[in-house]
Enzyme design. Structure first.
Site, PDB file in Angstrom:
ATOM      1  N   CYS A  68       0.899  -1.156   0.000  1.00 26.71           N
ATOM      2  CA  CYS A  68       0.000   0.000   0.000  1.00 26.71           C
ATOM      3  C   CYS A  68       0.937   1.204   0.000  1.00 26.71           C
ATOM      4  O   CYS A  68       2.153   1.031  -0.174  1.00 26.71           O
ATOM      5  CB  CYS A  68      -0.981  -0.011   1.177  1.00 26.71           C
ATOM      6  SG  CYS A  68      -0.263   0.153   2.809  1.00 26.71           S
ATOM      7  N   HIS A 101      14.605 -15.433  10.097  1.00 26.93           N
ATOM      8  CA  HIS A 101      14.112 -15.579  11.473  1.00 26.93           C
ATOM      9  C   HIS A 101      12.598 -15.733  11.571  1.00 26.93           C
ATOM     10  O   HIS A 101      12.103 -16.303  12.542  1.00 26.93           O
ATOM     11  CB  HIS A 101      14.524 -14.362  12.312  1.00 26.93           C
ATOM     12  CG  HIS A 101      16.002 -14.298  12.565  1.00 26.93           C
ATOM     13  ND1 HIS A 101      16.569 -13.360  13.386  1.00 26.93           N
ATOM     14  CD2 HIS A 101      17.023 -15.064  12.104  1.00 26.93           C
ATOM     15  CE1 HIS A 101      17.884 -13.546  13.426  1.00 26.93           C
ATOM     16  NE2 HIS A 101      18.192 -14.566  12.644  1.00 26.93           N
TER      17      HIS A 101
HETATM   18  C1  RB5 Z   1      -3.848   5.431   0.938  1.00 27.35           C
HETATM   19  O1  RB5 Z   1      -3.949   6.812   0.777  1.00 27.35           O
HETATM   20  C2  RB5 Z   1      -2.912   5.112   2.094  1.00 27.35           C
HETATM   21  O2  RB5 Z   1      -3.493   5.452   3.299  1.00 27.35           O
HETATM   22  C3  RB5 Z   1      -2.576   3.644   2.069  1.00 27.35           C
HETATM   23  O3  RB5 Z   1      -1.986   3.327   0.846  1.00 27.35           O
HETATM   24  C4  RB5 Z   1      -1.600   3.167   3.117  1.00 27.35           C
HETATM   25  O4  RB5 Z   1      -0.476   3.960   3.183  1.00 27.35           O
HETATM   26  C5  RB5 Z   1      -2.170   2.860   4.437  1.00 27.35           C
HETATM   27  O5  RB5 Z   1      -1.488   2.387   5.367  1.00 27.35           O
END
Ligand code: RB5
Length: 149
Positions: A68, A101
């Site tokens: 993410c 680990h």
């Molecule tokens: C998305 O804007 C962002 O919040 C997501 O990609 C991530 O970083 C969340 O932990």
């Protein structure tokens, strides 16, 4: 039969995921890369993609890369699933240690944080490194008991 290898991200790491997909397809031809989305930069919830990947990894006893924007939310969500050991890594050393680990089965990356060049180094060492076993077996086995009420 080739190993299915799972890939997922939210919109915040869509570009990084696309680059990683191309990298895996050209350098890890023995894997069958399964892209679980997101398929665009349209805003979405990283938890849904973390859940989809975690379910696939758990049911196939396979492995994957999850992203993410920061890598943080996706790793928190994926680690809610028993049997999933998602390691959020920023350096090649961390990626290596997560295999040695922790027997990490999901490499988690921050698409907006880590440059692609570093991601490639991390991916290479992560694939190359075997779990050390030994004293680490009991430790990682105990994860499944944590938080049970
Ligand atoms: C998305 O804007 C962002 O919040 C997501 O990609 C991530 O970083 C969340 O932990």
């Amino acid at each position: 039969m080739s190993e299915k290898f799972f890939l997922a991200s939210d919109h915040g790491a869509f570009e990084a995921k696309s680059q990683i997909k191309v990298y895996l397809e050209s350098n890890y031809r023995e894997l069958e890369i399964v892209d679980l989305g997101a398929y665009s930069e349209e805003s979405c919830n990283y938890a849904e993609f973390a859940m989809t990947l975690a379910i696939e990894v758990r049911s196939s006893k396979g492995r994957g890369i999850l992203l993410c924007g920061s890598g943080i939310g996706a790793s928190i969500a994926a680690n809610r699933f028993k049997g999933v050991r998602a390691a959020l890594c920023r350096t090649a050393e961390e990626a290596e240690l997560s295999r040695l680990h922790n027997d990490s089965n999901v490499l988690t990356l921050g698409g907006r944080i880590t440059p692609f060049k570093v991601m490639k180094e991390m991916i290479d060492i992560w694939f190359k490194t075997e779990f050390e076993g030994g004293r680490h077996i009991d430790r990682i086995s105990s994860f499944d008991e944590l938080g049970a009420e």
